[in-house]
Design a protein around this motif. Structure first.
Motif, PDB file in Angstrom:
ATOM      1  N   SER A 517      21.571  31.761 -20.316  1.00  0.00           N
ATOM      2  CA  SER A 517      22.153  32.261 -18.910  1.00  0.00           C
ATOM      3  C   SER A 517      22.501  30.324 -18.019  1.00  0.00           C
ATOM      4  N   VAL A 518      22.018  30.048 -18.473  1.00  0.00           N
ATOM      5  CA  VAL A 518      21.286  28.614 -18.303  1.00  0.00           C
ATOM      6  C   VAL A 518      22.812  27.734 -18.538  1.00  0.00           C
ATOM      7  N   LYS A 519      22.788  27.883 -20.011  1.00  0.00           N
ATOM      8  CA  LYS A 519      24.492  26.937 -20.383  1.00  0.00           C
ATOM      9  C   LYS A 519      25.572  27.198 -20.391  1.00  0.00           C
ATOM     10  N   SER A 520      25.589  29.282 -19.764  1.00  0.00           N
ATOM     11  CA  SER A 520      27.094  29.566 -19.229  1.00  0.00           C
ATOM     12  C   SER A 520      27.222  28.386 -17.792  1.00  0.00           C
ATOM     13  N   GLY A 521      26.192  28.627 -16.903  1.00  0.00           N
ATOM     14  CA  GLY A 521      26.186  27.728 -15.500  1.00  0.00           C
ATOM     15  C   GLY A 521      26.767  26.178 -16.188  1.00  0.00           C
ATOM     16  N   LEU A 522      25.969  25.918 -17.033  1.00  0.00           N
ATOM     17  CA  LEU A 522      26.054  24.648 -17.385  1.00  0.00           C
ATOM     18  C   LEU A 522      27.678  23.909 -17.694  1.00  0.00           C
ATOM     19  N   VAL A 523      28.046  24.994 -18.466  1.00  0.00           N
ATOM     20  CA  VAL A 523      29.973  24.930 -19.081  1.00  0.00           C
ATOM     21  C   VAL A 523      30.527  24.955 -17.196  1.00  0.00           C
ATOM     22  N   ASP A 524      30.122  25.962 -16.367  1.00  0.00           N
ATOM     23  CA  ASP A 524      31.488  25.827 -14.912  1.00  0.00           C
ATOM     24  C   ASP A 524      30.665  24.888 -14.231  1.00  0.00           C
ATOM     25  N   LEU A 525      29.383  23.775 -14.720  1.00  0.00           N
ATOM     26  CA  LEU A 525      29.182  22.955 -14.120  1.00  0.00           C
ATOM     27  C   LEU A 525      29.539  21.453 -14.452  1.00  0.00           C
ATOM     28  N   LEU A 526      29.738  21.463 -15.852  1.00  0.00           N
ATOM     29  CA  LEU A 526      30.381  20.559 -16.063  1.00  0.00           C
ATOM     30  C   LEU A 526      32.067  19.844 -16.402  1.00  0.00           C
ATOM     31  N   GLY A 527      32.055  21.118 -16.796  1.00  0.00           N
ATOM     32  CA  GLY A 527      33.612  21.324 -17.128  1.00  0.00           C
ATOM     33  C   GLY A 527      34.285  22.014 -18.707  1.00  0.00           C
ATOM     34  N   ASP A 528      32.999  21.701 -19.447  1.00  0.00           N
ATOM     35  CA  ASP A 528      33.553  22.161 -20.391  1.00  0.00           C
ATOM     36  C   ASP A 528      32.385  21.681 -21.292  1.00  0.00           C
ATOM     37  N   ARG A 529      31.895  22.719 -22.423  1.00  0.00           N
ATOM     38  CA  ARG A 529      30.673  22.838 -23.295  1.00  0.00           C
ATOM     39  C   ARG A 529      30.559  21.729 -23.869  1.00  0.00           C
ATOM     40  N   SER A 530      31.768  20.476 -24.117  1.00  0.00           N
ATOM     41  CA  SER A 530      31.206  19.205 -24.739  1.00  0.00           C
ATOM     42  C   SER A 530      30.329  18.547 -24.463  1.00  0.00           C
ATOM     43  N   PHE A 531      30.352  18.629 -22.879  1.00  0.00           N
ATOM     44  CA  PHE A 531      29.525  17.321 -22.316  1.00  0.00           C
ATOM     45  C   PHE A 531      28.037  18.078 -22.232  1.00  0.00           C
ATOM     46  N   PHE A 532      26.897  18.808 -22.834  1.00  0.00           N
ATOM     47  CA  PHE A 532      25.907  18.369 -23.039  1.00  0.00           C
ATOM     48  C   PHE A 532      25.597  18.991 -24.358  1.00  0.00           C
ATOM     49  N   GLY A 533      24.400  18.861 -24.464  1.00  0.00           N
ATOM     50  CA  GLY A 533      24.334  18.817 -26.500  1.00  0.00           C
ATOM     51  C   GLY A 533      22.666  19.754 -25.955  1.00  0.00           C
ATOM     52  N   SER A 534      22.673  21.035 -27.512  1.00  0.00           N
ATOM     53  CA  SER A 534      22.132  21.494 -27.521  1.00  0.00           C
ATOM     54  C   SER A 534      21.245  21.769 -28.408  1.00  0.00           C
ATOM     55  N   GLN A 535      19.733  21.643 -28.470  1.00  0.00           N
ATOM     56  CA  GLN A 535      18.833  22.162 -29.369  1.00  0.00           C
ATOM     57  C   GLN A 535      19.115  20.087 -29.810  1.00  0.00           C
ATOM     58  N   VAL A 536      18.805  19.671 -29.288  1.00  0.00           N
ATOM     59  CA  VAL A 536      18.773  17.355 -29.636  1.00  0.00           C
ATOM     60  C   VAL A 536      17.662  17.461 -29.885  1.00  0.00           C
ATOM     61  N   LEU A 537      17.264  16.945 -31.635  1.00  0.00           N
ATOM     62  CA  LEU A 537      16.385  16.297 -31.671  1.00  0.00           C
ATOM     63  C   LEU A 537      16.094  15.018 -31.630  1.00  0.00           C
ATOM     64  N   THR A 538      15.404  14.206 -30.903  1.00  0.00           N
ATOM     65  CA  THR A 538      15.157  13.258 -30.577  1.00  0.00           C
ATOM     66  C   THR A 538      14.332  12.457 -31.601  1.00  0.00           C
ATOM     67  N   PRO A 539      14.744  11.340 -31.054  1.00  0.00           N
ATOM     68  CA  PRO A 539      14.062  10.182 -32.544  1.00  0.00           C
ATOM     69  C   PRO A 539      12.324  10.333 -32.165  1.00  0.00           C
ATOM     70  N   TYR A 540      12.388  10.814 -31.092  1.00  0.00           N
ATOM     71  CA  TYR A 540      10.657  10.676 -30.812  1.00  0.00           C
ATOM     72  C   TYR A 540      10.064  12.069 -31.526  1.00  0.00           C
ATOM     73  N   CYS A 541      10.202  13.164 -31.899  1.00  0.00           N
ATOM     74  CA  CYS A 541       9.758  13.999 -32.717  1.00  0.00           C
ATOM     75  C   CYS A 541       9.803  15.739 -31.644  1.00  0.00           C
ATOM     76  N   TYR A 542      10.634  15.451 -30.599  1.00  0.00           N
ATOM     77  CA  TYR A 542      10.922  16.212 -29.595  1.00  0.00           C
ATOM     78  C   TYR A 542      12.533  16.649 -29.570  1.00  0.00           C
ATOM     79  N   THR A 543      12.845  18.159 -29.385  1.00  0.00           N
ATOM     80  CA  THR A 543      13.454  18.719 -29.401  1.00  0.00           C
ATOM     81  C   THR A 543      13.980  19.010 -28.045  1.00  0.00           C
ATOM     82  N   LEU A 544      14.992  18.833 -27.483  1.00  0.00           N
ATOM     83  CA  LEU A 544      15.578  18.786 -25.891  1.00  0.00           C
ATOM     84  C   LEU A 544      16.413  20.552 -26.225  1.00  0.00           C
TER      85      LEU A 544
END
Length: 638
Positions: A517-544
């Motif tokens: 549901s949030v992803k659908s809203g973000l696509v509408d807000l930012l204009g395209d799916r390419s402008f945000f990443g999902s399940q991003v593993l950081t160099p600090y072990c946490y997953t965003l």
């Protein structure tokens, strides 16, 4: 086989008064001034203690009788006095104060002595079996074994096993032989069969032929004809008789069906006993029975003994069930019992609330106050488990200063007594609530401690991944929040690359439905799916859950961009499982994650389910996300 066993027991009866027994038994007297029952080291369950006999000149007044049994009121009064005895000496005094005993009263005395003297697989004071009262009682049970009632016979046999008497002593052989005779005649009721089964289990183990015969007779009967005591007794016996092959499964299912109909009549002991058996038997298909027992437990919360309450809580943890009314009853009861209950019961209370993610300030404030005054008498496991509950729920009580000063004192004085895994759990829990055990980290990161940890938690000579994740997060906490630490560092080989795991993770996986549901809203807000990443593993072990990158002028960059990134926004899409169940408070592991991300330079934006779910239309969702992520900019229409 049965015939051979009976012949062997008969031979032992014949020779027991004339020969010297070996295998660790004491010498049997060859004169007839005394008769002996011995204890010996035959199996791990039976230990050498002493002889038990009766001299003809003993001045004890009581005697067993079947002709003129005490009245039911007299037996009831005797049992009430027996329960009040707090030492074996008091039991003997009570025993010698009566002239006549029934066999069930005699067996009850032996059981009470066992209750008071048992210490694991031996007696606290083996010399208790030398007392004249015990010797007289055993002699009369031995002499009158053929005249005992079924209830008295099997109860006496079970009591003797609990006192660790030698299975080949004259008394035990006569009781077993007589029990076999009654069993062959199918004269025993269900409760008596269960006591006999428990006795044979203690003597011969689960492979006992008599135990198998007992189970055969129990299976012939209908559970809906049993009273509550019989039902609980059969459940207890089945705990050790049901193997991996599912033996006696039909009997269990029939018992579950009957038990559901009688839960409303169960007393505290029955509720606790059945729940404990369901756990031991892992009867997860019996959830209707578990739910019914939980409802009945609500009525009994103030009346459970410490042991009974511990069994109830352990069962509810095992089956993953809690009842709102049960929780309410516990919240009223815990402040009254915390200072007087056994430490293990208090620890089980905190574990129950923690596992069910229930944050009750009333309960945890009482536990914290109790901890400050009583923790010196706690085991290291109890100390760690109680503090772990505070860490998991991310709760700090009003006396937080006193609480953690007490924890620090215990760590200073008893550090070496902690098991490595339990110590790590304790220190990690402290960091979840921003209490940093800097004084002890040098020991935890030492090669000696890590070797101990590896020896305790290894899989194929490797430390469990969950343990490595805790070590890594503890190390990261030190680097980010404790710059004064100058001790040993955690070697790279002990660090993980991700805290997210399939089980026992240091991060809670994102709720997929909420994320979509949030992803659908973000696509509408930012204009395209390419402008945000999902399940991003950081160099600090946490997953965003979601990462948005901005350049220096505040423009959103494609998620694939790695250059010219000026700001990173981490969206935490927090579903229900990241909060306590009864109040809107993030769990400790989610709080530390967001705290660390902020220290690492991320702008953390929280999207909690209870805010997001209020918006039904897409336009409202987009407006909400815009206000959360870009509160100081105007939104452009695409």
């Amino acid at each position: 086989i049965k015939s051979l066993m009976q012949q062997t027991r008969t031979l032992i009866l014949f020779y027991s008064a004339r020969c010297i027994q070996t295998h660790g038994c004491r010498k049997l007297r060859t004169d007839f001034s005394s008769r002996n029952v011995t204890t010996t080291v035959r199996e791990p369950s039976f230990f050498a203690s002493s002889s038990v006999g009766i001299h003809r000149d003993s001045e004890l007044r009581f005697r067993l009788t079947q002709l003129y049994r005490p009245s039911s009121d007299e037996e009831k009064s005797f049992h009430q006095k027996l329960v009040c005895c707090s030492s074996s000496r008091q039991v003997f005094k009570l025993l010698c104060s009566v002239d006549v005993l029934s066999d069930t009263m005699a067996a009850a005395c032996l059981h009470r002595v066992a209750d008071l003297e048992q210490n694991g697989a031996a007696l606290r004071d083996p010399s208790v079996l030398e007392k004249d009262a015990i010797r007289a009682l055993c002699f009369q049970l031995e002499r009158d074994s053929e005249r005992l009632t079924e209830a008295g016979l099997v109860s006496a046999l079970l009591a003797c096993t609990r006192l660790f008497l030698d299975p080949w002593s004259t008394l035990m052989v006569r009781l077993v032989t007589e029990s076999q005779k009654r069993l062959d005649g199918e004269q025993m009721a269900v409760g008596e069969l269960c006591m006999l089964g428990q006795a044979m289990l203690a003597m011969e183990g689960p492979g006992s032929a008599m135990l198998e015969q007992v189970m055969g007779q129990i299976q012939k009967q209908e559970p809906d004809e049993w009273n509550l005591l019989d039902l609980v007794a059969v459940y207890r016996l089945l705990e050790v008789c049901v193997g991996e092959d599912g033996k006696h499964g039909d009997l269990l299912n029939a018992m579950h069906t009957h038990a559901v109909t009688v839960t409303s009549r169960m007393d505290p002991a029955a509720v606790s006993g059945v729940l404990s058996s369901l756990v031991a038997l892992n009867q997860k298909q019996a959830m209707p029975l578990v739910i019914g027992l939980c409802k009945q437990a609500v009525r009994h919360v103030p009346h459970f003994s410490d042991e009974e309450l511990s069994h109830v809580l352990a069962a509810l943890i095992h089956f993953g069930h809690s009842d709102r009314y049960f929780v309410d009853a516990m919240q009223k009861h815990v402040p009254k019992m915390a200072f007087t209950s056994h430490p293990e019961t208090v620890s089980m209370v905190t574990e129950f609330f923690s596992r069910r993610r229930i944050l009750s300030p009333t309960v945890f404030n009482a536990v914290a106050e109790n901890f400050v005054y009583r923790a010196d008498s706690y085991s290291t496991s109890q100390v760690a488990r109680q503090i772990m509950a505070f860490g998991k729920l991310g709760y700090l009580p009003p006396n937080v200063g006193q609480l953690f000063r007490k924890v620090e004192t215990i760590l200073h004085t008893r550090f070496s007594q902690f098991q490595p895994r339990m110590l790590l759990n304790l220190l990690h829990a402290c960091t979840l609530v921003e209490r940093f055990p800097v004084n002890f980290l040098s020991k935890v990161f030492s090669s000696y401690f890590l070797q101990q940890l590896q020896g305790e938690t290894y899989i194929d000579l490797r430390i469990e991944r969950t343990v490595l994740a805790q070590l890594t997060q503890l190390y990261m906490t030190v680097k980010l929040e404790c710059p004064i630490y100058e001790g040993p560092q955690l070697l790279p080989k002990y660090r993980v690359k991700s805290f997210l795991a399939s089980n026992r993770s240091l991060e809670t996986p994102v709720d997929q439905q909420l994320y979509n549901s949030v992803k659908s809203g973000l696509v509408d807000l930012l204009g395209d799916r390419s402008f945000f990443g999902s399940q991003v593993l950081t160099p600090y072990c946490y997953t965003l859950d979601v990462e948005i990158k901005l350049d220096e002028e505040g423009y959103v960059l494609p998620a694939s961009h790695t250059d010219e990134v000026y700001k990173r926004i981490a969206l935490c899409i927090d579903g229900r499982k990241r909060f306590t169940t009864n109040v809107r408070q993030l769990l400790g592991k989610e709080v530390i994650k967001q705290r660390h991300l902020q220290l690492l330079g991320y702008e953390v934006v929280q999207i909690p389910f209870y805010e997001f779910e209020k918006y039904r239309s897409m336009s409202k969702v987009v407006e909400y996300l815009h206000q959360k992520i870009f509160p100081h900019t105007f939104r452009l229409s695409w």
